[in-house]
Design an enzyme around this catalytic site. Structure first.
Site, PDB file in Angstrom:
ATOM      1  N   GLN A 176      34.886  42.513  42.073  1.00  0.00           N
ATOM      2  CA  GLN A 176      35.905  41.538  41.695  1.00  0.00           C
ATOM      3  C   GLN A 176      35.278  40.397  40.895  1.00  0.00           C
ATOM      4  OE1 GLN A 176      38.440  40.101  44.853  1.00  0.00           O
ATOM      5  NE2 GLN A 176      39.695  38.970  43.404  1.00  0.00           N
ATOM      6  N   PHE A 177      35.300  40.549  39.575  1.00  0.00           N
ATOM      7  CA  PHE A 177      34.700  39.531  38.720  1.00  0.00           C
ATOM      8  C   PHE A 177      35.453  38.210  38.785  1.00  0.00           C
ATOM      9  CE2 PHE A 177      38.005  40.846  35.846  1.00  0.00           C
ATOM     10  CZ  PHE A 177      38.249  39.735  35.030  1.00  0.00           C
ATOM     11  N   THR A 178      36.701  38.233  39.219  1.00  0.00           N
ATOM     12  CA  THR A 178      37.490  36.999  39.276  1.00  0.00           C
ATOM     13  C   THR A 178      36.956  36.010  40.316  1.00  0.00           C
ATOM     14  OG1 THR A 178      39.118  37.949  40.800  1.00  0.00           O
ATOM     15  CG2 THR A 178      39.578  38.124  38.428  1.00  0.00           C
TER      16      THR A 178
END
Length: 145
Positions: free
Chosen positions: A78-80
């Site tokens: 999850q790059f967010t």
């Protein structure tokens, strides 16, 4: 590197209407990789995560680890987690790691977890995923390196 660890009674991840990973009791872990993250940092966080004593013992005290309870892992990229919201209303993701490097570290983390945890499931790196979970507690911990 950031791990958002949620103690769950069950969790699953779906991609394009197909369940690609599913676990019972254990941890759902959202994994964010930053620009300068290293394999040494991944090793440190994997060791800390798998050793966390956040399951209840026979006296109701949080004394047991994932290994102690035969827990399972569901690992989701999850790059967010690297969203920077300090200016304006649109998050910036410039602090997130390069996708090729981040995917290598994500896969490395999965393989390291498999060395000590018998059931390790995962999402699909870079895909749009639907994650379902039953957070137990709720109990959520954030680890950062």
């Amino acid at each position: 590197m950031k791990f958002v660890i949620q103690r769950v009674t069950s969790a699953s991840v779906t991609v394009e209407n197909e369940v690609v990973g599913s676990i019972g009791k254990g941890f759902l872990v959202l994994i964010g990789v930053g620009q300068n993250d290293t394999y040494a940092e991944a090793d440190k966080l994997v060791k800390k995560m798998t050793g966390l004593r956040i399951f209840s013992d026979e006296n109701g005290k949080t004394n047991l680890s994932l290994k102690d309870v035969g827990g399972e892992l569901l690992l989701i990229s999850q790059f967010t987690l690297y969203a920077n919201c300090t200016k304006g209303y649109r998050p910036s993701f410039i602090e997130a790691g390069d996708p090729q490097m981040a995917e290598k570290l994500y896969e490395y983390i999965i393989e390291e977890c498999k060395k000590s945890i018998p059931v390790v499931e995962k999402g699909v790196f870079g895909a749009h995923m639907e994650v379902n979970l039953c957070n137990d507690g709720p109990f959520t911990i954030i680890l950062e390196a």
